[in-house]
Design a protein around this motif. Structure first.
Motif, PDB file in Angstrom:
ATOM      1  N   ALA A  33       0.834  -1.205   0.000  1.00 15.60           N
ATOM      2  CA  ALA A  33       0.000   0.000   0.000  1.00 15.60           C
ATOM      3  C   ALA A  33       0.869   1.255   0.000  1.00 15.60           C
ATOM      4  O   ALA A  33       0.559   2.231  -0.693  1.00 15.60           O
ATOM      5  N   TYR A  34       1.973   1.243   0.773  1.00 12.85           N
ATOM      6  CA  TYR A  34       2.896   2.379   0.762  1.00 12.85           C
ATOM      7  C   TYR A  34       3.453   2.621  -0.632  1.00 12.85           C
ATOM      8  O   TYR A  34       3.535   3.761  -1.091  1.00 12.85           O
ATOM      9  N   LEU A  35       3.848   1.555  -1.306  1.00 12.78           N
ATOM     10  CA  LEU A  35       4.389   1.692  -2.660  1.00 12.78           C
ATOM     11  C   LEU A  35       3.338   2.199  -3.632  1.00 12.78           C
ATOM     12  O   LEU A  35       3.630   3.029  -4.501  1.00 12.78           O
ATOM     13  N   LEU A  36       2.124   1.705  -3.503  1.00  9.40           N
ATOM     14  CA  LEU A  36       1.041   2.137  -4.374  1.00  9.40           C
ATOM     15  C   LEU A  36       0.747   3.627  -4.189  1.00  9.40           C
ATOM     16  O   LEU A  36       0.581   4.364  -5.177  1.00  9.40           O
ATOM     17  N   ILE A  37       0.719   4.077  -2.953  1.00  9.89           N
ATOM     18  CA  ILE A  37       0.490   5.499  -2.688  1.00  9.89           C
ATOM     19  C   ILE A  37       1.645   6.340  -3.223  1.00  9.89           C
ATOM     20  O   ILE A  37       1.439   7.398  -3.829  1.00  9.89           O
ATOM     21  N   PHE A  38       2.874   5.875  -3.028  1.00  5.47           N
ATOM     22  CA  PHE A  38       4.039   6.612  -3.515  1.00  5.47           C
ATOM     23  C   PHE A  38       4.008   6.755  -5.032  1.00  5.47           C
ATOM     24  O   PHE A  38       4.182   7.851  -5.571  1.00  5.47           O
ATOM     25  N   PHE A  39       3.788   5.643  -5.737  1.00  2.00           N
ATOM     26  CA  PHE A  39       3.765   5.716  -7.195  1.00  2.00           C
ATOM     27  C   PHE A  39       2.539   6.467  -7.705  1.00  2.00           C
ATOM     28  O   PHE A  39       2.591   7.097  -8.759  1.00  2.00           O
ATOM     29  N   GLY A  40       1.444   6.415  -6.983  1.00  4.28           N
ATOM     30  CA  GLY A  40       0.267   7.198  -7.352  1.00  4.28           C
ATOM     31  C   GLY A  40       0.540   8.692  -7.244  1.00  4.28           C
ATOM     32  O   GLY A  40       0.171   9.468  -8.124  1.00  4.28           O
ATOM     33  N   ALA A  41       1.201   9.103  -6.164  1.00 10.83           N
ATOM     34  CA  ALA A  41       1.560  10.514  -6.011  1.00 10.83           C
ATOM     35  C   ALA A  41       2.571  10.935  -7.070  1.00 10.83           C
ATOM     36  O   ALA A  41       2.489  12.034  -7.624  1.00 10.83           O
ATOM     37  N   LEU A  42       3.514  10.073  -7.362  1.00  6.98           N
ATOM     38  CA  LEU A  42       4.504  10.361  -8.406  1.00  6.98           C
ATOM     39  C   LEU A  42       3.835  10.498  -9.772  1.00  6.98           C
ATOM     40  O   LEU A  42       4.141  11.413 -10.546  1.00  6.98           O
ATOM     41  N   TYR A  43       2.892   9.613 -10.074  1.00  4.46           N
ATOM     42  CA  TYR A  43       2.147   9.690 -11.338  1.00  4.46           C
ATOM     43  C   TYR A  43       1.360  10.991 -11.420  1.00  4.46           C
ATOM     44  O   TYR A  43       1.330  11.645 -12.457  1.00  4.46           O
ATOM     45  N   PHE A  44       0.723  11.372 -10.303  1.00  5.25           N
ATOM     46  CA  PHE A  44      -0.031  12.620 -10.281  1.00  5.25           C
ATOM     47  C   PHE A  44       0.883  13.811 -10.558  1.00  5.25           C
ATOM     48  O   PHE A  44       0.526  14.712 -11.325  1.00  5.25           O
ATOM     49  N   LEU A  45       2.058  13.834  -9.946  1.00  2.23           N
ATOM     50  CA  LEU A  45       2.996  14.936 -10.168  1.00  2.23           C
ATOM     51  C   LEU A  45       3.439  15.007 -11.629  1.00  2.23           C
ATOM     52  O   LEU A  45       3.450  16.083 -12.233  1.00  2.23           O
ATOM     53  N   VAL A  46       3.791  13.877 -12.193  1.00  2.00           N
ATOM     54  CA  VAL A  46       4.289  13.859 -13.571  1.00  2.00           C
ATOM     55  C   VAL A  46       3.171  14.177 -14.559  1.00  2.00           C
ATOM     56  O   VAL A  46       3.372  14.893 -15.534  1.00  2.00           O
ATOM     57  N   ARG A  47       1.990  13.685 -14.307  1.00  2.00           N
ATOM     58  CA  ARG A  47       0.893  13.824 -15.265  1.00  2.00           C
ATOM     59  C   ARG A  47       0.214  15.203 -15.211  1.00  2.00           C
ATOM     60  O   ARG A  47      -0.151  15.745 -16.254  1.00  2.00           O
ATOM     61  N   TYR A  48       0.030  15.761 -14.005  1.00  2.00           N
ATOM     62  CA  TYR A  48      -0.762  16.970 -13.880  1.00  2.00           C
ATOM     63  C   TYR A  48       0.004  18.209 -13.393  1.00  2.00           C
ATOM     64  O   TYR A  48      -0.331  19.316 -13.792  1.00  2.00           O
ATOM     65  N   VAL A  49       0.983  18.039 -12.550  1.00  2.00           N
ATOM     66  CA  VAL A  49       1.645  19.196 -11.963  1.00  2.00           C
ATOM     67  C   VAL A  49       2.799  19.676 -12.854  1.00  2.00           C
ATOM     68  O   VAL A  49       2.916  20.871 -13.141  1.00  2.00           O
TER      69      VAL A  49
END
Length: 53
Positions: A33-49
C-alpha cells in the motif's frame, strides 16, 4: 584416585523459530500500500503538476 558419581540434571531446550503467516501477509500488504500510494503521487505529479510549468 577416587571417582565421584554426580547426579546432574540437564535441561534441554528446543527453540523453534515460528513465523506467523498472518503477520507476514499483513506486513506485505502494508508495504504494498505504501508503494502504491508513492507511485500514485509520483504519477499525479508527472501527469498533472509538471506540465503546468
Amino acid at each position: 584416585m577416587t571417582t565421584h558419581n554426580r547426579n546432574l540434571e540437564i535441561e534441554e531446550r528446543h527453540v523453534e523459530k515460528r513465523s506467523d503467516s498472518s503477520l507476514v501477509a499483513s506486513t506485505f500488504i502494508k508495504y504494498a500500500a505504501y508503494l502504491l500510494i508513492f507511485f500514485g503521487a509520483l504519477y499525479f505529479l508527472v501527469r498533472y503538476v509538471f506540465p503546468m510549468f
